[in-house]
Write a protein that holds these residues in place. Structure first.
Motif: not given
Ligand code: URA
Ligand code: CA
Length: 439
Positions: A305-321
């Motif tokens: 699940g580390a890859g999914l977590k990175k995608l979530q972190q990237m989305i959040a860092a770019e202002g996304g929900d």
């Protein structure tokens, strides 16, 4: 120097010097050369080609026509990937976070979709709140903090390509291998990464219709990269059908989330191409020394699940929900007025899929743009139910269309149907991966 002499030199098949090529690009970008002279020159290139030296010189002249991104503030080896345009190609949203989860640094500038291919930026924008326009400092900060950022182009990158491509588009000079190689590599080199993995598509849905042409383009691009001390590897992959099952923006994000949640099996084309690209990105980043080791690391990042977590972190860092980026909620982004299943009219096997027409059908539903000004509907598109070689019958759907606006629905259905060929014999197996080009 006179442009007419340089055009004649190319017409005679002679090699142009670095100064001559630089002159052509500079004059054209400055507006001192009329379009007709540049068109004539590019047409001469279509017929007479370019030597490796000319191709490298043209790439450099184009690259230096605008801003060059300096990523030296980002620690470690920066690795990028590029695909030469595919339908249902959601690899960036999978492989960039996976590589970051393995310790890589992916600082990627991406593009929008035009015509039948979707752009990564449009997919990211289907997630509420995501802002793909990030200032350079913030872009680098995100990569330093979490290992991955995918944003829109900032600055004035390779204006020579913008001008040349617009002209090529209307003068029948798009399909020249040296012109394609210089167009792609000038932009990739200007974007600043140390290492680049290129995915050259071949098949009905690709610029390069044959494996031989794809190999030529791949060798040329890898050689251009090496001339300027960038690590480059190209893989040649199949585009005789959409890569993933989903074609549409939120639908492709959903497929990426499914893959990163371990819901897509090994052997699936999207899964395998993501692993292949990730493998070479890790090797070029010196995080793995062999393909086996790289693949093992990627699978660990995927199944933990580390890859999914990175995608979530990237989305959040770019202002996304980022709360949408999970199996439980991702469907909410794919809500449409109605879903429509398309059935085959006969029994048999799928013997051919025209990938570009599948992309066009999705575009007609509102998933893509016919012109730059068109607005995209993030939720619409289609999800394939069957792949090349699958057995089909009139009681199982070929695909599900996600529809909000019926205006072009009939045209989309007809285009989709025209893309699928059904035969009575099971077609021959086709590989997904044709070659890996390292020099
Ligand atoms: N993609 C590009 O960026 N340029 C080309 O010429 C072809 C594909
Ligand atoms: Ca793409």
């Amino acid at each position: 120097m006179r442009m007419v002499d340089l055009i004649e030199k190319k017409v005679q098949g002679l090699e142009l010097t670095e100064e001559e090529i630089k002159y052509i690009v500079d004059e054209f970008v400055n507006g001192d050369m009329p379009d007709y002279q540049m068109s004539a020159f590019m047409m001469a290139v279509v017929f007479n080609g370019m030597t490796e030296k000319e191709t490298a010189d043209l790439t450099m002249a184009m690259m230096y026509s605008g801003d060059i991104i300096d990523l030296s503030d980002i620690k470690g080896i920066k690795v990028d990937k590029h695909s030469t345009g595919g339908v249902g190609d959601t690899t960036t949203l999978v492989v960039a976070p996976l590589v970051a989860a393995c310790g890589g640094s992916v600082a990627k500038m991406s593009g929008r979709g035009l015509g039948h291919t979707g752009g990564t930026l449009d997919k990211l924008e289907s997630i509420p709140g995501v802002n793909i326009e990030q200032p350079m400092e913030r872009f680098k900060e995100i990569v330093n903090n979490i290992g991955v950022a995918v944003i829109g182009q900032t600055g004035n990158l390779v204006p020579a390509d913008k001008k040349m491509y617009a002209l090529r588009d209307v003068t029948g000079t798009v399909g020249s291998i040296p012109l394609i190689a210089t167009s792609i590599m000038s932009k990739k080199l200007a974007a600043g990464s140390d290492a680049i993995v290129l995915d050259v598509k071949t098949g009905s849905g690709a610029f390069m219709q044959t494996v031989e042409d794809a190999q030529k383009l791949a060798h040329l691009m890898v050689q251009i990269g090496q001339l300027v001390n960038r690590q480059c590897v190209a893989v040649i992959t199949d585009m005789n059908q959409p890569l993933g099952m989903a074609i549409g923006n939120a639908l492709e994000v959903r497929e990426a989330v499914e893959l990163l949640s371990g819901k897509i099996e090994k052997g699936d084309p999207l899964y395998e191409v993501c692993m292949l690209l990730g493998t070479h990105m890790l090797i070029l980043s010196k995080i793995a020394t062999s393909e086996e080791e790289a693949r093992k690391k990627l699978e660990e990042a995927l199944y933990s699940g580390a890859g999914l977590k990175k995608l979530q972190q990237m989305i959040a860092a770019e202002g996304g929900d980022a709360s949408y980026i999970c199996l439980e909620r991702i469907d909410e982004l794919c809500n449409v007025r109605r879903k429509l299943e398309i059935y085959p009219s006969e029994k048999g096997y799928i013997s051919s899929i025209r990938a570009e027409r599948i992309g066009t059908a999705a575009q007609m539903l509102g998933a893509g743009r016919a012109t730059k000004e068109d607005k995209i509907d993030p939720a619409v598109g289609l999800v394939m139910n069957k792949r090349l070689g699958d057995e089909v019958s009139p009681d199982t759907p070929l695909c599900t269309m996600y529809v909000n606006d019926d205006t072009a629905l009939e045209a989309a259905i007809n285009t989709f149907r025209s893309a699928i060929e059904i035969s009575q014999n099971k077609p021959e197996y086709r590989p997904m991966i044709y070659d890996i080009v390292r020099e």
